[in-house]
Enzyme design. Structure first.
Site, PDB file in Angstrom:
ATOM      1  CE  LYS A 103       9.769  39.572  67.066  1.00 18.35           C
ATOM      2  NZ  LYS A 103       9.966  40.777  66.548  1.00 18.35           N
ATOM      3  CD  GLU A 117      -6.381  40.931  70.118  1.00 18.66           C
ATOM      4  OE1 GLU A 117      -6.942  41.650  69.635  1.00 18.66           O
ATOM      5  OE2 GLU A 117      -6.223  40.192  71.154  1.00 18.66           O
ATOM      6  CB  CYS A 169      -4.874  48.279  64.472  1.00 21.24           C
ATOM      7  SG  CYS A 169      -5.434  48.452  66.251  1.00 21.24           S
ATOM      8  CD  GLU A 193      -3.729  47.994  58.879  1.00 22.84           C
ATOM      9  OE1 GLU A 193      -3.082  46.863  58.749  1.00 22.84           O
ATOM     10  OE2 GLU A 193      -4.344  47.982  60.051  1.00 22.84           O
TER      11      GLU A 193
HETATM   12  P1  NAD Z   1       3.976  42.975  61.346  1.00 21.17           P
HETATM   13  O1  NAD Z   1       2.830  41.528  61.296  1.00 21.17           O
HETATM   14  O2  NAD Z   1       4.830  43.101  60.374  1.00 21.17           O
HETATM   15  O3  NAD Z   1       4.784  42.560  62.727  1.00 21.17           O
HETATM   16  C1  NAD Z   1       4.334  42.321  64.156  1.00 21.17           C
HETATM   17  C2  NAD Z   1       5.339  41.574  64.795  1.00 21.17           C
HETATM   18  O4  NAD Z   1       5.406  40.225  64.114  1.00 21.17           O
HETATM   19  C3  NAD Z   1       6.658  42.126  64.698  1.00 21.17           C
HETATM   20  O5  NAD Z   1       7.285  41.844  66.255  1.00 21.17           O
HETATM   21  C4  NAD Z   1       7.417  41.437  63.879  1.00 21.17           C
HETATM   22  O6  NAD Z   1       8.940  41.221  64.123  1.00 21.17           O
HETATM   23  C5  NAD Z   1       6.769  39.882  63.906  1.00 21.17           C
HETATM   24  N1  NAD Z   1       6.845  39.114  62.710  1.00 21.17           N
HETATM   25  C6  NAD Z   1       6.960  39.625  61.510  1.00 21.17           C
HETATM   26  N2  NAD Z   1       7.009  38.543  60.686  1.00 21.17           N
HETATM   27  C7  NAD Z   1       6.992  37.342  61.407  1.00 21.17           C
HETATM   28  C8  NAD Z   1       7.371  35.987  61.007  1.00 21.17           C
HETATM   29  N3  NAD Z   1       7.211  35.476  59.860  1.00 21.17           N
HETATM   30  N4  NAD Z   1       7.066  35.258  62.340  1.00 21.17           N
HETATM   31  C9  NAD Z   1       6.917  35.626  63.314  1.00 21.17           C
HETATM   32  N5  NAD Z   1       7.018  36.927  63.808  1.00 21.17           N
HETATM   33  C10 NAD Z   1       6.866  37.889  62.773  1.00 21.17           C
HETATM   34  O7  NAD Z   1       3.135  44.213  61.906  1.00 21.17           O
HETATM   35  P2  NAD Z   1       3.869  45.460  62.182  1.00 21.17           P
HETATM   36  O8  NAD Z   1       3.946  46.165  61.002  1.00 21.17           O
HETATM   37  O9  NAD Z   1       4.731  45.711  63.349  1.00 21.17           O
HETATM   38  O10 NAD Z   1       2.485  46.403  63.051  1.00 21.17           O
HETATM   39  C11 NAD Z   1       1.342  46.973  62.176  1.00 21.17           C
HETATM   40  C12 NAD Z   1       0.092  46.110  61.957  1.00 21.17           C
HETATM   41  O11 NAD Z   1      -0.253  45.624  63.333  1.00 21.17           O
HETATM   42  C13 NAD Z   1      -1.165  46.527  61.334  1.00 21.17           C
HETATM   43  O12 NAD Z   1      -1.483  45.607  60.535  1.00 21.17           O
HETATM   44  C14 NAD Z   1      -1.770  46.907  62.557  1.00 21.17           C
HETATM   45  O13 NAD Z   1      -3.267  47.112  62.077  1.00 21.17           O
HETATM   46  C15 NAD Z   1      -1.525  45.766  63.269  1.00 21.17           C
HETATM   47  N6  NAD Z   1      -1.994  46.221  64.953  1.00 21.17           N
HETATM   48  C16 NAD Z   1      -3.371  45.436  65.316  1.00 21.17           C
HETATM   49  C17 NAD Z   1      -3.799  45.907  66.661  1.00 21.17           C
HETATM   50  C18 NAD Z   1      -4.959  45.181  67.149  1.00 21.17           C
HETATM   51  O14 NAD Z   1      -5.124  45.310  68.435  1.00 21.17           O
HETATM   52  N7  NAD Z   1      -5.852  44.420  66.458  1.00 21.17           N
HETATM   53  C19 NAD Z   1      -2.928  46.897  67.398  1.00 21.17           C
HETATM   54  C20 NAD Z   1      -1.810  47.466  66.716  1.00 21.17           C
HETATM   55  C21 NAD Z   1      -1.410  46.992  65.573  1.00 21.17           C
END
Ligand code: NAD
Length: 505
Positions: free
Chosen positions: A196, A272, A307, A406
């Site tokens: 997804k 992650e 991240c 963040e």
């Molecule tokens: P997000 O948590 O908003 O969304 C991530 C994914 O989860 C998306 O596909 C989103 O549609 C889905 N999602 C959102 N709410 C959900 C729910 N209630 N149930 C199931 N799925 C849901 O994060 P984002 O804004 O897309 O990405 C940014 C974040 O990702 C930052 O916090 C960043 O640090 C983190 N990140 C971490 C790493 C790592 O390897 N540690 C790498 C890249 C990004």
């Protein structure tokens, strides 16, 4: 490219290509591109100029159910899971080659969908995704089981079996790379995957999966369902027939993943998550200029939407003034520009919502008394896209929101310290534990501080080393999983013991 060489290929006209690019936002299930079951869609717009790229299928529970069923059938029939590892290796290698053969198309799609500069999509995102698939392909036929040292009366075989159906949910900031980090190890071991992608940048993951089918990945082994988090994402995380959930995203949603697992089938969850990485500069730093260049290059890369971006600089008070001047000079080299121009170093923020989040943090820094020394504004508004200047704050104290939370944008907070102990205490006083960087030519200090930091990765006198052979992940509320390296493989297997009795003659 050498200038004036009649044999050299002219640089692509990315604007012309973008105007002619056909984007397909339909799901991919069972090897076929499909509309959502209820026909609903969402608008996929480019953050560069708000152009409509396509209407993407808005996956919901019914679509996730079909995708998981398709993955399960493929798995149980052994279409992929029981193929000899060397055959899986060949197909994944072909897939990696196809990714590289479609490098320009994928890079353009990534830039249009997510906003990053085309030169980065071309030189980093596409090749890294291809390399990840190729590296895990190579690992597919190099995994051995174990025989436990139990004695001659019995044989205990310990084998690592694929888990079955993996649900992978990924964010929007590195759409190709994040997908590849899950798909490489999960598929190499014979699992099926339902992916997804983020609703903010779903297009390259769909094209990636199409290329996998073209490479020979059997139908149903990889299904991709675009859609919103609370619809497709929640349905996947709650699904009773998903065995492992591999999630990359925010800490807030990562916590939700654990709840979903508890409320459904106790699937294993690997998170992650976010970070607030500290970049620590001690008095014995060897090259302050390189430190300043490195911090600017790392926090402003990908518009700060990384991240592991080093969003907090902790500098010893004796060096603070000089460091601040140097960082401000470096920041000036990152002004946001046209992401389709080949020399642009900073592109567009992913969308209006993320832009507003970052602007709110900049406002909170000013309200709490930090000094904005560079940037701080939204620019290029006339393009219809979302661009924010590289922004540098000093006079930041550890309790300010811009020092703790963040931001996920091009905003750097500079704090000072007066002793090694104080620096370690500030760095560790964070809910996050993803990465940190220690700058000191004093080898004892560098090791001492590295040992004391509660993070997944410590960089010493650099920040840019990165390799598929090295695990990536955090501690504390930055998550528990590890992507990349052979360590990633254990997420996608179950250990099985088979006891065999050996009778005496
Ligand atoms: P997000 O948590 O908003 O969304 C991530 C994914 O989860 C998306 O596909 C989103 O549609 C889905 N999602 C959102 N709410 C959900 C729910 N209630 N149930 C199931 N799925 C849901 O994060 P984002 O804004 O897309 O990405 C940014 C974040 O990702 C930052 O916090 C960043 O640090 C983190 N990140 C971490 C790493 C790592 O390897 N540690 C790498 C890249 C990004």
């Amino acid at each position: 490219m050498s200038q004036g060489n009649p044999l050299s290929t002219p640089a692509p006209d990315w604007h012309a290509r973008a105007a002619n690019l056909a984007c397909d936002g339909r799901m991919l299930i069972d090897g076929k591109r499909l509309e959502a079951a209820d026909g609903d869609t969402f608008r996929c717009e480019s953050p560069i100029d708000a152009r409509l790229l396509c209407l993407a299928a808005r996956g919901r529970k019914a679509d996730i159910d079909s995708a998981v069923r398709s993955g399960r059938v493929a798995f149980e029939q052994g279409r992929w899971s029981r193929k000899p590892p060397a055959v899986r290796k060949k197909i994944l290698q072909r897939w990696s080659e196809l990714i590289l053969a479609h490098k320009e198309e994928l890079a353009l799609l990534e830039t249009l969908d997510m906003g990053k500069p085309i030169r980065e999509s071309l030189s980093v995102d596409v090749p890294s995704a291809a390399r990840c698939i190729q590296w895990f392909a190579e690992a597919a036929d190099k995994q051995y089981g174990e025989i436990a040292p139990t004695g001659p009366q019995a044989l205990a075989l310990i084998t690592a079996e694929p888990v079955g159906v993996v649900g992978a949910i990924v964010p929007w900031n590195y759409p190709l790379i994040m997908a590849a980090w899950k798909l490489g190890p999960a598929l190499a071991l014979g699992n099926s995957v339902v992916l997804k992608p983020s609703e903010k940048s779903p297009l390259t993951a769909l094209r990636l999966a199409e290329l996998a089918v073209q490479a020979g990945l059997p139908e149903g082994v990889l299904n991709v369902v675009p859609g919103y988090g609370q619809e497709a994402g929640e349905a996947l995380a709650m699904h009773p027939d998903v065995d492992v959930l591999a999630f990359t995203g925010s800490t807030r949603v990562g916590k939700q993943m654990l709840i979903y697992a508890g409320q459904s089938n106790l699937k294993r969850v690997y998170n992650e998550l976010g970070g607030k990485s500290a970049f620590m500069i001690f008095p014995e730093v060897g090259d302050l200029g390189r430190a300043a260049r490195t911090v600017a290059g790392s926090i402003f890369y990908n518009q700060g939407e990384s991240c592991n971006a080093p969003s907090r600089v902790l500098v010893h008070e004796s060096l603070a003034e000089e460091l601040v001047q140097r960082v401000v000079r470096e920041a000036a080299r990152y002004s946001p520009g046209d992401p389709l121009a080949p020399d642009t170093s900073m592109g567009a923020m992913v969308d209006a919502a993320q832009t507003q989040t970052v602007l709110n943090y900049i406002a909170s820094g000013l309200q709490e008394g930090a000094r904005c020394l560079h940037g701080g504004r939204q620019v290029r508004i006339e393009t219809g896209g979302f661009f924010i200047e590289p922004t540098v704050f000093d006079g930041v104290t550890p309790l300010m929101r811009i020092a703790r939370e963040e931001i996920f944008g091009p905003v750097l907070s500079i704090l000072t310290f007066s002793s090694e102990q104080e620096a370690i205490a500030i760095a560790n006083d964070s809910p996050y534990g993803l990465q940190a960087s220690v700058w000191s030519d004093n080898i004892n200090q560098a090791h001492r501080v590295a040992q004391a930091l509660k993070v997944g990765t410590v960089h010493v006198n650099q920040y840019d080393e990165d390799d598929i052979t090295v695990p990536f992940g955090g501690t504390k509320q930055s998550g528990n999983g590890r992507d990349k390296s052979l360590h990633a493989l254990s997420k996608y297997t179950n250990l099985k013991t088979t006891w065999v009795r050996i009778d005496s003659a």
